[in-house]
Motif scaffolding. Structure first.
Motif, mmCIF file in Angstrom:
data_model
loop_
_atom_site.group_PDB
_atom_site.id
_atom_site.type_symbol
_atom_site.label_atom_id
_atom_site.label_comp_id
_atom_site.label_asym_id
_atom_site.label_seq_id
_atom_site.Cartn_x
_atom_site.Cartn_y
_atom_site.Cartn_z
ATOM 1 N N LEU A 1 -4.031 8.494 -2.496
ATOM 2 C CA LEU A 1 -4.601 8.138 -1.203
ATOM 3 C C LEU A 1 -5.668 7.053 -1.349
ATOM 4 C CD1 LEU A 1 -4.882 11.688 0.405
ATOM 5 C CD2 LEU A 1 -3.521 9.789 1.282
ATOM 6 N N PRO B 1 0.815 -1.230 0.000
ATOM 7 C CA PRO B 1 0.000 0.000 0.000
ATOM 8 C C PRO B 1 0.844 1.275 0.000
ATOM 9 C CG PRO B 1 -0.760 -1.550 1.689
ATOM 10 C CD PRO B 1 0.566 -2.043 1.202
ATOM 11 N N ASP B 2 2.027 1.219 0.639
ATOM 12 C CA ASP B 2 2.857 2.417 0.767
ATOM 13 C C ASP B 2 3.475 2.862 -0.547
ATOM 14 O OD1 ASP B 2 2.268 2.425 3.429
ATOM 15 O OD2 ASP B 2 4.135 1.466 4.055
ATOM 16 N N GLY C 1 -4.320 -1.182 1.007
ATOM 17 C CA GLY C 1 -4.324 -1.579 2.407
ATOM 18 C C GLY C 1 -5.502 -2.471 2.735
ATOM 19 N N ILE D 1 -7.537 1.751 8.422
ATOM 20 C CA ILE D 1 -6.852 0.748 7.606
ATOM 21 C C ILE D 1 -5.524 0.313 8.230
ATOM 22 C CG2 ILE D 1 -5.845 0.219 5.359
ATOM 23 C CD1 ILE D 1 -8.846 0.421 5.300
ATOM 24 N N GLY D 2 -4.702 1.283 8.611
ATOM 25 C CA GLY D 2 -3.385 0.973 9.172
ATOM 26 C C GLY D 2 -3.438 0.046 10.384
ATOM 27 N N LEU E 1 -9.357 11.196 3.686
ATOM 28 C CA LEU E 1 -8.828 9.933 3.169
ATOM 29 C C LEU E 1 -7.583 9.494 3.938
ATOM 30 C CD1 LEU E 1 -9.168 10.559 -0.686
ATOM 31 C CD2 LEU E 1 -10.491 8.915 0.672
ATOM 32 N N PHE E 2 -6.711 10.452 4.188
ATOM 33 C CA PHE E 2 -5.476 10.147 4.914
ATOM 34 C C PHE E 2 -5.782 9.714 6.344
ATOM 35 C CE2 PHE E 2 -1.696 11.508 7.385
ATOM 36 C CZ PHE E 2 -0.755 10.699 6.785
ATOM 37 N N ASN F 1 -7.095 6.203 6.530
ATOM 38 C CA ASN F 1 -6.017 5.234 6.392
ATOM 39 C C ASN F 1 -5.256 5.063 7.703
ATOM 40 O OD1 ASN F 1 -4.170 3.507 4.747
ATOM 41 N ND2 ASN F 1 -2.706 5.094 5.255
ATOM 42 N N ASN G 1 -3.946 3.874 -2.037
ATOM 43 C CA ASN G 1 -3.322 3.416 -0.795
ATOM 44 C C ASN G 1 -4.337 2.712 0.107
ATOM 45 O OD1 ASN G 1 -2.656 4.518 2.309
ATOM 46 N ND2 ASN G 1 -0.940 3.575 1.241
ATOM 47 N N ILE G 2 -5.535 3.274 0.201
ATOM 48 C CA ILE G 2 -6.596 2.678 1.016
ATOM 49 C C ILE G 2 -7.051 1.348 0.423
ATOM 50 C CG2 ILE G 2 -8.995 2.943 1.750
ATOM 51 C CD1 ILE G 2 -8.431 5.934 2.078
#
Length: 225
Positions: free
Chosen positions: A51, A34-35, A58, A143-144, A135-136, A139, A54-55
């Motif tokens: 973003l 994802p990163d 993830g 998600i993280g 969004l960030f 995550n 990335n989501i």
């Protein structure tokens, strides 16, 4: 126990530890997926698309990790237990107080952030719109924590089980700290404390849902501060 059995037992443990190392490397490579969408290229270009990717990345990593984990052990969800939730909240408050006040006092200054946290801070400073911030934040807060708990306190924890309880607890905790790229004693103390407390919640409650809640709350407070 005969000498032959001792040697066979040692070789068995060595093989199991080697297998754990391979699993750890594989997990580390999976967590990088994802990163790739965020930590490469110019942050000013297509931020919201990156973003979203990335989501999605993830989410897929979390989903497949979850599917693998539930086939190995029933450790993810249960009907919400108020006592376990209350205990997790109390542990969170104690941990937050230590990381916020105790750790800076111990080292006489606030620990500098590792390269992982620095990268997150850099991205955060590039967000100029409310939807990219949302969004960030999603995550970081949702998600993280799910991804990291499924893989560290879930899969890695279960894969380390044949090596004994001590390795099963310490190895995922150490790898969790290592993946956040600490470079000083203060940073190591910070991440080992967080990882150790998350492991305590995982072991005591026996379910990942509580360590996920703990982790999400920790990241939310950090984000707001």
């Amino acid at each position: 126990m005969s000498l032959k059995n001792i040697i066979l037992s040692i070789f068995k443990k060595v093989r199991q530890f080697f297998e754990l190392i391979l699993v750890t490397i594989l997990i580390y490579m999976i967590l990088l997926i994802p990163d790739v969408f965020l930590f490469t290229g110019n942050l000013n270009q297509y931020t919201w698309i990156r973003l979203v990717l990335n989501i999605i990345g993830g989410g897929l990593v979390a989903y497949f990790g979850y599917r693998y984990l539930v086939k190995q052990a029933d450790v993810v969800f249960e009907r919400l237990n108020s006592k376990k939730v209350g205990m997790s909240v109390i542990i969170f408050v104690i941990t937050w107080l230590f990381l916020t006040f105790g750790l800076p006092a111990l080292f006489e200054h606030n620990p500098l952030t590792g390269s992982n946290q620095h990268a997150i801070d850099t991205i955060f400073n590039h967000l100029t719109n409310w939807w990219t911030l949302l969004l960030f934040s999603f995550n970081i807060v949702v998600i993280g924590p799910i991804v990291e708990e499924v893989y560290f306190r879930g899969i890695m924890f279960e894969e380390a089980k044949p090596l004994g309880r001590i390795v099963q607890i310490l190895w995922p905790t150490l790898m969790f700290a290592l993946v956040h790229s600490p470079s000083t004693l203060e940073q190591w103390t910070n991440y080992l404390t967080a990882g150790g407390v998350l492991m305590i919640v995982r072991v005591v409650t026996k379910k990942l849902q509580y360590s996920i809640m703990f982790h999400s709350l920790h990241n939310l407070v950090a984000l707001l501060s």
